[in-house]
Write an enzyme that holds these catalytic residues in place. Structure first.
Site, PDB file in Angstrom:
ATOM      1  N   GLU A 282      -9.754   5.916   3.144  1.00 37.31           N
ATOM      2  CA  GLU A 282     -10.531   4.539   3.634  1.00 37.31           C
ATOM      3  C   GLU A 282      -9.554   3.519   3.861  1.00 37.31           C
ATOM      4  O   GLU A 282      -8.635   3.504   3.104  1.00 37.31           O
ATOM      5  CB  GLU A 282     -11.878   4.488   2.733  1.00 37.31           C
TER       6      GLU A 282
ATOM      7  N   LYS B  44       0.968  -1.358   0.166  1.00 38.16           N
ATOM      8  CA  LYS B  44       0.085  -0.115   0.055  1.00 38.16           C
ATOM      9  C   LYS B  44       0.884   1.354  -0.184  1.00 38.16           C
ATOM     10  O   LYS B  44       0.513   2.360  -0.477  1.00 38.16           O
ATOM     11  CB  LYS B  44      -0.884   0.023   1.086  1.00 38.16           C
TER      12      LYS B  44
ATOM     13  N   SER C 211       1.767  -9.652  -0.557  1.00 34.43           N
ATOM     14  CA  SER C 211       1.481  -8.351  -0.444  1.00 34.43           C
ATOM     15  C   SER C 211       1.647  -7.693   0.901  1.00 34.43           C
ATOM     16  O   SER C 211       1.738  -6.194   1.015  1.00 34.43           O
ATOM     17  CB  SER C 211       0.008  -8.166  -0.939  1.00 34.43           C
TER      18      SER C 211
HETATM   19  C1  LIG Z   1      -1.348  -6.775   3.006  1.00 36.23           C
HETATM   20  C2  LIG Z   1      -2.641  -6.485   1.950  1.00 36.23           C
HETATM   21  N1  LIG Z   1      -2.912  -7.245   0.872  1.00 36.23           N
HETATM   22  C3  LIG Z   1      -3.905  -7.069   0.114  1.00 36.23           C
HETATM   23  C4  LIG Z   1      -4.956  -6.119   0.359  1.00 36.23           C
HETATM   24  C5  LIG Z   1      -6.151  -5.937  -0.486  1.00 36.23           C
HETATM   25  O1  LIG Z   1      -6.086  -5.038  -1.380  1.00 36.23           O
HETATM   26  P1  LIG Z   1      -5.800  -4.923  -2.923  1.00 36.23           P
HETATM   27  O2  LIG Z   1      -6.523  -6.010  -3.553  1.00 36.23           O
HETATM   28  O3  LIG Z   1      -5.856  -3.549  -3.406  1.00 36.23           O
HETATM   29  O4  LIG Z   1      -4.086  -5.106  -3.035  1.00 36.23           O
HETATM   30  C6  LIG Z   1      -4.752  -5.420   1.356  1.00 36.23           C
HETATM   31  C7  LIG Z   1      -5.799  -4.314   1.709  1.00 36.23           C
HETATM   32  O5  LIG Z   1      -5.932  -3.829   2.866  1.00 36.23           O
HETATM   33  C8  LIG Z   1      -3.663  -5.635   2.310  1.00 36.23           C
HETATM   34  O6  LIG Z   1      -3.481  -4.968   3.648  1.00 36.23           O
END
Ligand SMILES: Cc1ncc(COP(=O)(O)O)c(C=O)c1O
Length: 395
Positions: A111, A89, A377
């Site tokens: 948000e 993020k 992620s």
């Molecule tokens: C670690 C992590 N991975 C994935 C996501 C999912 O979001 P996005 O699909 O936009 O990557 C989030 C959302 O808060 C997150 O904190």
């Protein structure tokens, strides 16, 4: 076929800007200037320098011996969990705060679901000395408590939202309301590839650094820039958009998007949009959306706050409809198993969201020479309470 946004903000038949008149000045201002600003040399330099020196990029591409052995393929993990603030993020918030500064905005709103986007926004606001207000569903406030405390320590005001399921969709509604009421001085840092054009494209561009690095790192490690497959979880879809971005036109690379099935796609507790959704408009763009026959949004459910959203971004809706990406879903249980497996085998505790991507490995078949990249992620610190609850229940 192009999988990128067109002049009018569409990906195939998805996208656009479906907004109330009162939001026009904000969205138009952004649409008219975002490309010129973010493509300028001066912006690129500041953004790239910050990604390197503040975020800690490039994030490593790590070869997992033990997952490779377990799944019979060459498995690499893209370590977005090692970024400053613990997830992908931050790539987007660094980009958007630099943009907001150039647009002359003094007040930032955001948000958040899992809190990772809220923490990333609060972080860049602290660095710039800008006021920061983060809307968060009241349920998420309680299940992501460590992140709430971090945001407060970073100087942000966290506003709990009590409508709906008290999760991400509801927080987004409130942030949009705030923006409509404060058009002059406020920039809304949306945390995923959702919202009216130009947000999906802008956020995808800021996250595209993930696949840009993957190509270089794969070349160094395997001799080829192209893997056989890239796997990423999808909430709104920003980490997946970033992980897929520079492979979109290389059709031989399989793109695999993993949604949250929650307790199962045939229960009432799921967030698997492509399995359950139809075309609809939410938060300013046309996409796929979980809804009743008469168009009411169905409240989603996932153990993972970051995937607990009833829609997906328009880029992903198009990738699904054109068949460019394969969409699948995994349950809460499968996710927890995958998280424990990675922790045991590699000493890496992933975020619950990222564990969804890992759980997909159980359901896919690859040859022994096939190179597969799983996008990790985020890190699991914020999810310790959920993990411990599950761990105790198992004992
Ligand atoms: C670690 C992590 N991975 C994935 C996501 C999912 O979001 P996005 O699909 O936009 O990557 C989030 C959302 O808060 C997150 O904190």
């Amino acid at each position: 076929m192009s999988y990128h946004v067109d002049q009018n903000g569409y990906y195939g038949r998805f996208g656009g800007a479906f907004i109330p008149e009162m939001m026009y000045p904000n969205v138009d201002g952004l649409r008219n200037r975002y490309l010129e600003i973010i493509e300028s040399e001066e912006f690129r330099k500041e953004y790239t320098d910050l990604l390197r020196d503040y975020v800690g990029r490039p994030s490593p591409l790590y070869y997992s011996n033990r997952l490779s052995e377990q799944y019979g393929a060459q498995i690499y993990l893209k370590r977005e969990d090692l970024n400053h603030t613990g997830s992908h993020k931050i790539n987007n918030t660094v980009g958007q705060i630099l943009l907001a500064k150039r647009l002359g905005k003094k007040r930032i709103i955001a948000e958040t679901g899992a809190g990772q986007h809220g923490v990333a926004t609060a972080t860049v606001c602290a660095r710039e000395g800008l006021q920061c207000i983060v809307y968060m569903g009241a349920l998420d406030v309680s299940r992501q408590a460590p992140n709430v405390e971090k945001m407060k320590m970073l100087g942000a005001e966290v506003r709990p939202v009590y409508s709906g399921n008290q999760t991400l969709k509801d927080a987004t509604n409130e942030a949009i309301r705030d923006w409509i009421n404060n058009p002059e001085d406020t920039h809304y840092i949306i945390g995923s590839v959702v919202g009216p054009h130009p947000y999906p494209d802008m956020v995808a561009r800021f996250q595209a650094v993930i696949s840009e690095e993957m190509r270089q790192q794969l070349k160094e490690k395997t001799g080829s820039e192209l893997p056989n497959a890239v796997i990423a979880c999808v909430g709104g879809g920003s980490n997946a958009a970033g992980a897929f971005y520079h492979f979109l036109d290389d059709e031989e690379v399989k793109l695999i998007a993993v949604e949250a099935a929650g307790k199962g796609v045939d229960t009432d507790e799921s967030a698997a949009t492509t399995a359950l959704g139809k075309t609809g408009v939410l938060h300013g763009s046309k996409s796929l959306l979980m809804q009743t026959e008469d168009g009411q949004v169905i409240e989603p459910y996932s153990i993972s706050a970051g995937l607990d959203y009833p829609g997906i971004g328009p880029m992903h809706a198009n990738l699904y409809e054109t068949g460019r990406a394969k969409f699948m879903s995994v349950t809460d249980e499968e996710t927890l198993e995958a998280a424990y497996n990675l922790t045991e085998k590699e000493g890496i505790i992933p975020a619950l969201e990222s564990a969804h991507a890992l759980a997909a490995l159980e359901k896919l078949k690859f040859g022994p020479d096939e190179v597969v990249v799983v996008n990790i992620s985020g890190r699991g610190d914020k999810d310790m309470e959920t993990y411990l609850k599950h761990f105790r229940a198992k004992q």
